[in-house]
Enzyme design. Structure first.
Site, PDB file in Angstrom:
ATOM      1  N   CYS A 241      -2.407   9.306   2.540  1.00  0.00           N
ATOM      2  CA  CYS A 241      -1.901   8.729   1.287  1.00  0.00           C
ATOM      3  C   CYS A 241      -2.859   8.930   0.121  1.00  0.00           C
ATOM      4  O   CYS A 241      -2.438   8.922  -1.035  1.00  0.00           O
ATOM      5  CB  CYS A 241      -1.586   7.246   1.468  1.00  0.00           C
ATOM      6  SG  CYS A 241      -3.004   6.246   1.956  1.00  0.00           S
TER       7      CYS A 241
ATOM      8  N   GLU B 132       0.871  -1.176   0.000  1.00  0.00           N
ATOM      9  CA  GLU B 132       0.000   0.000   0.000  1.00  0.00           C
ATOM     10  C   GLU B 132       0.906   1.223   0.000  1.00  0.00           C
ATOM     11  O   GLU B 132       1.408   1.636   1.043  1.00  0.00           O
ATOM     12  CB  GLU B 132      -0.913  -0.015   1.231  1.00  0.00           C
ATOM     13  CG  GLU B 132      -1.830  -1.224   1.318  1.00  0.00           C
ATOM     14  CD  GLU B 132      -2.818  -1.301   0.171  1.00  0.00           C
ATOM     15  OE1 GLU B 132      -3.058  -0.260  -0.483  1.00  0.00           O
ATOM     16  OE2 GLU B 132      -3.341  -2.384  -0.098  1.00  0.00           O
TER      17      GLU B 132
END
Length: 484
Positions: A241, A207
């Site tokens: 993010c 990720e």
């Protein structure tokens, strides 16, 4: 470290983590931990990121509770064997897919949301029946410390453990053999994780991040769009993010967008943003200096104030940004929002496609056809139309990247799948050998013809169809036996 991993592996091999009842008990224990020690957890998150306890709860804790509740409600179904379609050759046999745990997995968390990004993967690992080592980020030291204190009090210590430390400890962990590694963080470290995993052929879920674009169509409610963008961009001081990294819009819309975001910042954080309890700080001095350097040579339309002593960077908007400038070459991961002008949606699509695939993509427009066109003609980890961030909150959607923004996905069912092997099982009887002769040597044209008939026909389980097929196979078996 090797002995610790081996200890978990031995416990896993004993079968302790496999029973459904045990998994549910561990998930319930994890939920109790979150509920009973909520104040301690919130205090740790607040200390790491200068975050109010209300924001810490809404940004992190509530997501974990939702993930646990999803697993508790759906795990019996997720863990059950699923029947598989069969061909004529196997129609009397039992065919199914049985999810099985992978073994001992490694979860490396991130510092920007140190609670949810560390524990949410653990929920999936427990649900799938694995043992797990959890490595929190050393940059969020208070959250790492509270996790190391609490997890052994609530979870089985022979199956789940916390390892704290920095680069040295992480490097040593990566030397060990795991059955899966899930890493959340930046691309540079993601490559290191993948290289280490490759030595053991260990699968990885990465990720990562990237520059998530936000296209604002001129046919759009700018008040709503700018309010939602302001929330998603400056939440957690931009250290998200999937925060919108930059805006793409037509030049005629730029001034309105700047003004509406300025007005929204004042609505959200007041005249003195620095004094707002809802506005966080940059995690450390190194990241502060990196983000501040991105302002050099830029046209600041709003914000730009910084305070090194408190690691404060104001909500900032940049206009007339050169696409080749430094701020457009790396993920910002801070409260700086560049605006890049494009002539139309075609140019916006080309701009996005000329760069690495982002973790998220956002499109604002009244025109759903335009939104779907952008989706169809670009690639990204995830998409939200007419909002930002929110696809992360839907645990029926997979969350993950593509290309440089990562690989694999998790959340809800997808977490269970990530930490499971979908094991195909076929249970045959010892009868029907006359048909099985089709696969035994010597081969012949007749055998190939009959094999095509048996192997290329699928069937469903309707009673009438099943009865007819049984009769058909019986007749075919007699014919095959006579011919062979």
């Amino acid at each position: 470290m090797e002995r610790q991993v081996q200890r978990l592996r031995q416990t896993f091999r004993s079968g302790r983590s496999r029973p459904l009842r045990f998994r549910l008990q561990q998930l319930e224990a994890l939920r109790r931990m979150v509920q009973e020690r909520e104040k301690d957890i919130l205090a740790a998150i607040a200390a790491d990121l200068s975050k109010s306890e209300l924001n810490a709860y809404s940004h992190e804790v509530i997501t974990i509770l939702g993930e646990i509740d999803f697993m508790l409600g759906n795990l019996p179904e997720l863990a059950s064997a699923r029947p598989a379609k069969k061909n004529l050759l196997t129609m009397m046999d039992e065919a199914y897919v049985q999810p099985e745990p992978l073994g001992v997995v490694l979860i490396i968390g991130a510092w920007n949301y140190p609670f949810v990004l560390t524990l949410q993967p653990l929920v999936g690992a427990i649900a799938a029946g694995n043992a797990a080592i959890v490595k929190p980020s050393e940059l969020s030291e208070n959250t790492a410390k509270i996790l190391a204190e609490l997890l052994p009090q609530y979870l089985d210590q022979d199956l789940y453990m916390i390892v704290n430390g920095g680069v040295e400890e992480t490097t040593e962990l990566l030397r060990q053999r795991f059955d899966h590694i899930l890493y959340t963080g930046n691309t540079a470290v993601g490559k290191i994780v993948m290289e280490a995993a490759a030595k053991h052929l260990t699968p990885v879920t990465l990720e990562l991040g990237g520059k998530s674009p936000c296209y604002i169509d001129r046919d759009c409610d700018l008040d709503v769009a700018c309010r939602r963008i302001t929330w998603g961009k400056y939440m957690n001081c931009g250290q998200t993010c999937i925060a919108p990294d930059y805006i793409l819009c037509e030049a005629s819309s730029q001034d309105q967008i700047v003004q509406k975001i300025k007005d929204t910042v004042k609505d959200f954080y007041g005249e003195n943003v620095k004094a707002s309890p809802d506005y966080e700080r940059i995690i450390n001095l190194r990241h502060f200096k990196r983000i501040k350097s991105l302002l050099e040579g830029q046209k600041i339309a709003f914000g730009g104030e910084t305070d090194e002593a408190t690691r404060y960077i104001a909500p900032t908007i940049l206009t007339d940004v050169d696409p080749n400038s430094k701020v457009m070459q790396e993920e910002i991961f801070g409260p700086i929002l560049p605006i890049v002008s494009v002539k139309n949606v075609e140019e916006a699509i080309n701009f996005i496609n000329d760069r690495e695939k982002p973790l998220a993509l956002y499109i604002f427009s009244h025109n759903n056809k335009l939104i779907k066109r952008v989706i169809d003609e670009t690639s990204s980890g995830g998409v939200t139309g007419n909002d930002v961030i929110m696809h992360f909150t839907v645990n029926s959607l997979p969350f993950g990247g593509v290309g440089a923004s990562g690989m694999g996905a998790y959340h809800g069912k997808y977490s269970f799948d990530t930490f499971s092997h979908q094991r195909p099982c076929l249970l045959k009887g010892l009868k029907g050998e006359s048909v099985n002769k089709l696969r035994y040597p010597p081969n012949s044209e007749s055998k190939v013809s009959w094999s095509k008939f048996f192997l290329l026909k699928q069937f469903n389980k309707g009673r009438l169809q099943l009865l007819l097929l049984v009769c058909l196979v019986a007749v075919a078996a007699v014919i095959v036996k006579d011919q062979l």
